[in-house]
Design an enzyme around this catalytic site. Structure first.
Site, short mmCIF file in Angstrom:
data_model
loop_
_atom_site.label_atom_id
_atom_site.label_comp_id
_atom_site.label_asym_id
_atom_site.label_seq_id
_atom_site.Cartn_x
_atom_site.Cartn_y
_atom_site.Cartn_z
N LYS A 64 -3.82 5.86 -9.23
CA LYS A 64 -3.71 7.21 -8.65
C LYS A 64 -4.77 8.09 -9.28
O LYS A 64 -5.17 7.85 -10.42
CB LYS A 64 -2.34 7.81 -8.96
CG LYS A 64 -1.96 8.96 -8.07
CD LYS A 64 -1.57 8.45 -6.70
CE LYS A 64 -0.75 9.39 -5.91
NZ LYS A 64 0.01 8.67 -4.87
N1 GLU Z 1 -1.01 8.53 -1.30
C1 GLU Z 1 -0.21 7.60 -0.57
C2 GLU Z 1 0.94 7.10 -1.44
O1 GLU Z 1 1.33 7.73 -2.36
C3 GLU Z 1 -1.04 6.48 0.05
C4 GLU Z 1 -1.77 5.61 -0.92
C5 GLU Z 1 -2.72 4.63 -0.26
O2 GLU Z 1 -2.79 4.59 0.96
O3 GLU Z 1 -3.39 3.93 -1.00
O4 GLU Z 1 1.53 6.09 -1.16
#
Ligand code: GLU
Length: 413
Positions: free
Chosen positions: A106
């Site tokens: 993240k």
């Molecule tokens: N931000 C989204 C999540 O928390 C998508 C992450 C992604 O598609 O890699 O799942």
């Protein structure tokens, strides 16, 4: 902060309990609680007014044993290392739960995207990529949209990364369609919430037709969830954005509200709706409550007042671990984030596969495969919860933690 356990400490509560149930050692617990890599960079940009501003950016890679790290990039004024760390860990558990060959990561930049111009956001994004490009890429760490970012931001990341390494669409997902984005990625998280609620209703015999829903958050996840749930015959009775909340017992008109929001930038002041104080949308009487904005919004302070029968976590970490306990005592089911909002990362996985194989899949294929993967994952969670008499978050964590541990064992660790 009242009733707000941090994102990372909530994760550790779930992880510890899963390790206890599975009989894993302290060293396994430690390995799964720590991130493999944490980056912090300072990004200076010249604002439109000529002044210099410096923003802190983060990228945390939690685990890559099952595949490259995968997860969003968030632009929000409250981003800090603890939050990004907790969110990265959740991504490891999310990709493991839905059993796609990816790990967890993240990122975030501490900024208020609403106060930055498009030019400023572009410069900030491109500079962030310039700082961290050695650590990201199709085989190491793949970013995607999250709170405060969108396809446009992913387009800038793609362009900056490709300027360094040559055309590399698989280095980032959630891109605009014109740059190799996938059909169905935009609506995937909200649409996935519909798939999970459908599976829940089949398993527990709760009818969908006419079931009432309150949704917190009117961004990408909230709007698409509202549409998907309306298509299933459910009745959305309350919605909110960061500044306002509206309620109508007979059901709200999602397209009219989306139009109003895009034209005027806010939900409030619509004729025929009752206005609620911010946060009160969480406390309306309804069958399903979908918090689809930020973390920590359901905590020990307001958990005793929640009147929903079931909470479906559209956001990451909206229910704190203290609130979890209260809700369990009150027999309110919580469908955990790592299941409920995993539609986004599943379609990101499809986008990555398409980009690596230079293919373009039709929407029908995306929709069918998403329904299959997510439906299966939901049924596995419900089965495990029933077998072991667990709440749904604990059941989901058991499955994920076991999968990650199996992969670690297979590497010889
Ligand atoms: N931000 C989204 C999540 O928390 C998508 C992450 C992604 O598609 O890699 O799942």
């Amino acid at each position: 902060m009242t009733g707000k356990s941090s994102m990372q400490s909530s994760y550790e509560v779930s992880l510890d309990a899963a390790c206890d149930r599975l009989g894993y050692t302290e060293s396994t617990r430690r390995l799964l609680s720590l991130a493999a890599l944490e980056l912090k960079v300072e990004i200076p940009i010249v604002r439109d007014n000529g002044e210099l501003a410096v923003f802190s950016g983060y990228r945390v890679q939690h685990q890559n044993v099952r595949g490259p790290c995968k997860g969003g990039l968030r632009y929000h004024p409250e981003v800090d290392i603890d939050e990004v760390r907790g969110l990265a860990s959740l991504m490891t558990m999310k990709t493991a739960l839905v059993d796609i060959p990816l790990g967890g990561g993240k990122g975030g930049i501490c900024c208020n995207p609403r106060e930055l111009s498009t030019r400023e956001l572009e410069v900030l994004t491109r500079k962030f990529v310039k700082r961290i490009h050695r650590e990201i890429g199709p085989n190491s760490d793949i970013m995607a949209p999250d709170v405060g970012t969108n396809a446009q931001v992913m387009g800038w990341i793609h362009s900056e990364y490709s300027a360094i390494y040559g055309h590399s669409p698989a280095a980032v997902t959630g891109k605009p369609l014109a740059l190799g984005g996938s059909a169905g990625r935009d609506k995937a998280t909200g649409h996935g919430i519909g798939i999970v609620i459908q599976a829940y209703s089949e398993r527990y015999g709760t009818p969908l037709e006419g079931a009432t829903v309150a949704i917190q958050g009117f961004g990408n996840v909230g709007v698409h969830a509202a549409k998907a749930l309306t298509d299933l015959g459910m009745k959305v009775i309350a919605v909110s954005d960061a500044r306002s909340a509206v309620y109508r017992r007979e059901g709200v008109d999602i397209s009219a509200l989306s139009k109003q929001k895009s034209e005027r930038g806010l939900l409030a002041d619509v004729d025929g709706y009752q206005r609620l104080d911010p946060g009160k949308e969480l406390e309306v009487e309804c069958d399903y409550l979908v918090p689809a904005a930020l973390g920590g919004v359901i905590n020990d302070e307001n958990a005793p007042r929640i009147k929903a029968k079931t909470i479906v976590e559209g956001a990451n970490g909206p229910v704190t671990s203290e609130a979890d306990k209260i809700l369990r005592r009150r027999e309110i089911d919580v469908v955990p984030d790592i299941l409920a909002n995993s539609g986004g990362v599943i379609v990101s996985y499809f986008e990555w596969v398409q980009n690596l194989q230079r293919q373009v899949w039709p929407l029908k294929q995306i929709d069918d495969e998403l329904a299959q993967i997510l439906g299966n994952a939901a049924r596995q969670v419900f089965d495990h919860a029933a077998q072991k008499e667990l709440d749904l978050r604990s059941a989901a964590f058991d499955i994920s933690v076991r999968r990650v541990k199996e992969a670690l064992d297979a590497t010889g660790i």
